[in-house]
Design a protein around this motif. Structure first.
Motif, PDB file in Angstrom:
ATOM      1  N   ALA A 119      42.130  45.836  59.578  1.00 20.54           N
ATOM      2  CA  ALA A 119      41.674  45.929  58.172  1.00 20.54           C
ATOM      3  C   ALA A 119      41.097  44.586  57.735  1.00 20.54           C
ATOM      4  CB  ALA A 119      42.833  46.331  57.271  1.00 20.54           C
ATOM      5  N   LEU A 120      41.767  43.509  58.142  1.00 22.39           N
ATOM      6  CA  LEU A 120      41.278  42.164  57.795  1.00 22.39           C
ATOM      7  C   LEU A 120      39.969  41.863  58.529  1.00 22.39           C
ATOM      8  CD1 LEU A 120      44.527  39.957  57.773  1.00 22.39           C
ATOM      9  CD2 LEU A 120      43.465  41.185  55.892  1.00 22.39           C
ATOM     10  N   VAL A 121      39.902  42.248  59.794  1.00 20.99           N
ATOM     11  CA  VAL A 121      38.679  42.003  60.581  1.00 20.99           C
ATOM     12  C   VAL A 121      37.488  42.731  59.950  1.00 20.99           C
ATOM     13  CG1 VAL A 121      37.522  42.465  62.792  1.00 20.99           C
ATOM     14  CG2 VAL A 121      39.867  41.588  62.775  1.00 20.99           C
ATOM     15  N   ALA A 122      37.708  44.004  59.606  1.00 22.53           N
ATOM     16  CA  ALA A 122      36.615  44.804  59.028  1.00 22.53           C
ATOM     17  C   ALA A 122      36.149  44.190  57.709  1.00 22.53           C
ATOM     18  CB  ALA A 122      37.083  46.241  58.806  1.00 22.53           C
ATOM     19  N   TYR A 123      37.106  43.772  56.900  1.00 16.61           N
ATOM     20  CA  TYR A 123      36.747  43.179  55.602  1.00 16.61           C
ATOM     21  C   TYR A 123      35.991  41.869  55.798  1.00 16.61           C
ATOM     22  CZ  TYR A 123      37.147  41.486  50.837  1.00 16.61           C
ATOM     23  OH  TYR A 123      36.860  41.025  49.576  1.00 16.61           O
ATOM     24  N   ARG A 124      36.522  41.045  56.687  1.00 16.75           N
ATOM     25  CA  ARG A 124      35.889  39.739  56.930  1.00 16.75           C
ATOM     26  C   ARG A 124      34.431  39.923  57.374  1.00 16.75           C
ATOM     27  NH1 ARG A 124      35.328  37.498  61.689  1.00 16.75           N
ATOM     28  NH2 ARG A 124      37.093  38.540  62.667  1.00 16.75           N
ATOM     29  N   GLU A 125      34.233  40.831  58.327  1.00 21.57           N
ATOM     30  CA  GLU A 125      32.870  41.029  58.848  1.00 21.57           C
ATOM     31  C   GLU A 125      31.925  41.545  57.764  1.00 21.57           C
ATOM     32  OE1 GLU A 125      33.983  41.760  63.551  1.00 21.57           O
ATOM     33  OE2 GLU A 125      33.390  43.483  62.329  1.00 21.57           O
ATOM     34  N   GLU A 126      32.436  42.466  56.970  1.00 22.35           N
ATOM     35  CA  GLU A 126      31.603  43.060  55.924  1.00 22.35           C
ATOM     36  C   GLU A 126      31.221  42.018  54.860  1.00 22.35           C
ATOM     37  OE1 GLU A 126      30.592  45.911  56.534  1.00 22.35           O
ATOM     38  OE2 GLU A 126      29.829  46.761  54.677  1.00 22.35           O
ATOM     39  N   ILE A 127      32.194  41.234  54.437  1.00 22.87           N
ATOM     40  CA  ILE A 127      31.933  40.224  53.401  1.00 22.87           C
ATOM     41  C   ILE A 127      31.052  39.106  53.963  1.00 22.87           C
ATOM     42  CG2 ILE A 127      32.992  38.461  51.924  1.00 22.87           C
ATOM     43  CD1 ILE A 127      33.382  41.291  50.857  1.00 22.87           C
ATOM     44  N   GLN A 128      31.339  38.680  55.181  1.00 21.64           N
ATOM     45  CA  GLN A 128      30.495  37.628  55.784  1.00 21.64           C
ATOM     46  C   GLN A 128      29.043  38.088  55.851  1.00 21.64           C
ATOM     47  OE1 GLN A 128      32.717  37.005  59.435  1.00 21.64           O
ATOM     48  NE2 GLN A 128      33.431  34.992  58.751  1.00 21.64           N
ATOM     49  N   GLN A 129      28.845  39.338  56.266  1.00 27.10           N
ATOM     50  CA  GLN A 129      27.478  39.865  56.366  1.00 27.10           C
ATOM     51  C   GLN A 129      26.822  39.930  54.985  1.00 27.10           C
ATOM     52  OE1 GLN A 129      26.169  40.181  59.300  1.00 27.10           O
ATOM     53  NE2 GLN A 129      24.195  40.656  58.374  1.00 27.10           N
ATOM     54  N   GLY A 130      27.593  40.382  53.998  1.00 24.09           N
ATOM     55  CA  GLY A 130      27.067  40.457  52.631  1.00 24.09           C
ATOM     56  C   GLY A 130      26.680  39.082  52.100  1.00 24.09           C
ATOM     57  N   LEU A 131      27.523  38.086  52.375  1.00 23.26           N
ATOM     58  CA  LEU A 131      27.237  36.718  51.902  1.00 23.26           C
ATOM     59  C   LEU A 131      26.014  36.146  52.612  1.00 23.26           C
ATOM     60  CD1 LEU A 131      30.859  35.253  51.639  1.00 23.26           C
ATOM     61  CD2 LEU A 131      29.298  35.693  49.747  1.00 23.26           C
ATOM     62  N   ILE A 132      25.925  36.402  53.910  1.00 23.93           N
ATOM     63  CA  ILE A 132      24.763  35.913  54.680  1.00 23.93           C
ATOM     64  C   ILE A 132      23.483  36.523  54.117  1.00 23.93           C
ATOM     65  CG2 ILE A 132      23.584  36.161  56.917  1.00 23.93           C
ATOM     66  CD1 ILE A 132      26.381  35.782  58.230  1.00 23.93           C
ATOM     67  N   GLU A 133      23.526  37.810  53.846  1.00 24.70           N
ATOM     68  CA  GLU A 133      22.321  38.480  53.361  1.00 24.70           C
ATOM     69  C   GLU A 133      21.974  38.061  51.930  1.00 24.70           C
ATOM     70  OE1 GLU A 133      22.969  42.574  54.315  1.00 24.70           O
ATOM     71  OE2 GLU A 133      22.716  42.189  56.450  1.00 24.70           O
ATOM     72  N   ALA A 134      23.004  37.816  51.132  1.00 26.40           N
ATOM     73  CA  ALA A 134      22.746  37.336  49.760  1.00 26.40           C
ATOM     74  C   ALA A 134      22.110  35.941  49.817  1.00 26.40           C
ATOM     75  CB  ALA A 134      24.046  37.297  48.974  1.00 26.40           C
ATOM     76  N   GLN A 135      22.629  35.100  50.693  1.00 24.94           N
ATOM     77  CA  GLN A 135      22.054  33.756  50.825  1.00 24.94           C
ATOM     78  C   GLN A 135      20.627  33.818  51.366  1.00 24.94           C
ATOM     79  OE1 GLN A 135      25.176  32.119  53.182  1.00 24.94           O
ATOM     80  NE2 GLN A 135      26.409  31.558  51.410  1.00 24.94           N
TER      81      GLN A 135
ATOM     82  N   PHE B 280      35.261  30.975  51.910  1.00 29.47           N
ATOM     83  CA  PHE B 280      36.344  30.260  52.589  1.00 29.47           C
ATOM     84  C   PHE B 280      37.426  31.249  53.042  1.00 29.47           C
ATOM     85  CE2 PHE B 280      40.428  27.953  52.502  1.00 29.47           C
ATOM     86  CZ  PHE B 280      40.145  26.987  53.454  1.00 29.47           C
ATOM     87  N   ARG B 281      37.696  32.234  52.187  1.00 30.05           N
ATOM     88  CA  ARG B 281      38.730  33.222  52.546  1.00 30.05           C
ATOM     89  C   ARG B 281      38.338  33.948  53.833  1.00 30.05           C
ATOM     90  NH1 ARG B 281      43.071  34.800  50.654  1.00 30.05           N
ATOM     91  NH2 ARG B 281      42.659  33.431  48.887  1.00 30.05           N
ATOM     92  N   VAL B 282      37.090  34.422  53.898  1.00 27.87           N
ATOM     93  CA  VAL B 282      36.712  35.204  55.088  1.00 27.87           C
ATOM     94  C   VAL B 282      36.374  34.319  56.293  1.00 27.87           C
ATOM     95  CG1 VAL B 282      35.990  37.275  53.839  1.00 27.87           C
ATOM     96  CG2 VAL B 282      34.317  35.484  54.279  1.00 27.87           C
ATOM     97  N   ASP B 283      35.996  33.090  56.045  1.00 30.77           N
ATOM     98  CA  ASP B 283      35.641  32.209  57.178  1.00 30.77           C
ATOM     99  C   ASP B 283      36.858  31.477  57.744  1.00 30.77           C
ATOM    100  OD1 ASP B 283      33.006  32.912  56.967  1.00 30.77           O
ATOM    101  OD2 ASP B 283      32.419  31.175  55.788  1.00 30.77           O
ATOM    102  N   SER B 284      37.848  31.209  56.888  1.00 28.83           N
ATOM    103  CA  SER B 284      38.977  30.387  57.348  1.00 28.83           C
ATOM    104  C   SER B 284      40.334  31.070  57.231  1.00 28.83           C
ATOM    105  CB  SER B 284      39.027  29.081  56.554  1.00 28.83           C
ATOM    106  OG  SER B 284      37.845  28.354  56.770  1.00 28.83           O
ATOM    107  N   ILE B 285      40.610  31.635  56.054  1.00 31.65           N
ATOM    108  CA  ILE B 285      41.954  32.194  55.838  1.00 31.65           C
ATOM    109  C   ILE B 285      42.165  33.478  56.649  1.00 31.65           C
ATOM    110  CG2 ILE B 285      43.536  33.147  54.120  1.00 31.65           C
ATOM    111  CD1 ILE B 285      42.267  31.237  52.073  1.00 31.65           C
ATOM    112  N   PHE B 286      41.173  34.372  56.593  1.00 32.34           N
ATOM    113  CA  PHE B 286      41.355  35.644  57.293  1.00 32.34           C
ATOM    114  C   PHE B 286      41.472  35.474  58.813  1.00 32.34           C
ATOM    115  CE2 PHE B 286      40.559  39.655  54.662  1.00 32.34           C
ATOM    116  CZ  PHE B 286      41.274  39.146  53.602  1.00 32.34           C
TER     117      PHE B 286
END
Lengths: 75, 174
Positions: free
Chosen positions: B22-38, B135-141
């Motif tokens: 669940a954490l992996v799926a969330y991390r990947e989804e949010i990271q992708q969203g942030l990359i695309e927003a940037q 930071f949460r998805v790149d480091s904490i998760f």
């Protein structure tokens, strides 16, 4: 992907994580689950909220800037 | 659970796996969203600071030529008007249109400078506002995911040590 699409994606992912996590907690109740929920999951709402506000603000800014800097859409 | 203290009461390896994924799926989804927003912000920045100024410069050059031609045509038309009594209205309107177009391009050029300056500030605010979730998805998760994996592996190993004992626990009469 547009910023509104990124927003929708992030909201959906968060909703899914919280639903899954809540399901897990019904059969997982110990110090580890409580600690992970508190430090890993609970802060997400506030952080997501700030992120989504930033997406929305940037999207509005882009639209306004584009309308002022061109006659027709060329972007 | 072996090696993780008496408070852990998870008995199901699957629960820990589900939590990890669940954490992996969330991390990947949010990271992708942030990359695309940037990427979207970067694309707009490029448009505002590179592409649009170039377009405007060439539009301005073209429109200035149009204005010069329109003015020359108007001068000729006005001379003919005074000599032959013909109308110079069409040429006058062309001059007005080109002048208006140049004014509009100047306004857009000024808007570009204004927005370019503001965008720098807004990008900083954008980065700051998204940094906590990043930071949460790149480091904490990743750290939580690794923790869950270790706990799952330890639990699986512990359960494996119990498995061979099972036959001895069976009722000898059976």
């Amino acid at each position: 992907m547009s910023l509104p699409a990124a927003r929708t994606r992030a909201e959906a992912a968060t909703k899914e994580l919280k639903r899954t996590w809540q399901d897990l907690l019904t059969s997982w109740n110990d110090e580890v689950s409580r600690s992970m929920t508190k430090t890993g999951i609970e802060p997400i709402d506030q952080e997501l909220s700030r992120t989504l506000e930033a997406f929305e603000r940037m999207d509005a800014l882009i639209r306004k800037a584009m309308s002022e800097c061109q006659e027709e859409s060329s972007w | 659970m072996a090696g993780h203290g008496p408070s852990a009461n998870v008995r199901d390896v699957t629960t820990l796996e589900k939590a990890q994924w669940a954490l992996v799926a969330y991390r990947e989804e949010i990271q992708q969203g942030l990359i695309e927003a940037q990427a979207e912000v970067a694309r707009f920045t490029n448009w505002l600071e590179q592409q649009r100024p170039q377009e405007l410069a060439s539009q301005m050059q073209r429109t200035k030529r149009e204005l010069e031609n329109a003015k020359a045509d108007l001068t000729r038309a006005e001379m003919m008007q005074s000599n032959m009594g013909t109308s110079a209205d069409t040429e006058r309107k062309r001059v007005q249109r080109a002048t208006k177009k140049i004014d509009n391009l100047v306004r857009q050029r000024e808007a570009l400078k204004r927005w370019s300056h503001r965008l720098q500030q807004e990008r900083s605010l954008f980065t700051a506002a998204t940094s906590q979730l990043a930071f949460r998805v790149d480091s904490i998760f990743p750290s939580l995911e690794a923790d869950l994996k270790n706990r799952r592996d330890a639990l699986a190993a512990y359960l494996a040590t119990l498995a061979p004992k099972s036959p001895s626990n069976e009722d000898p009469s059976t």
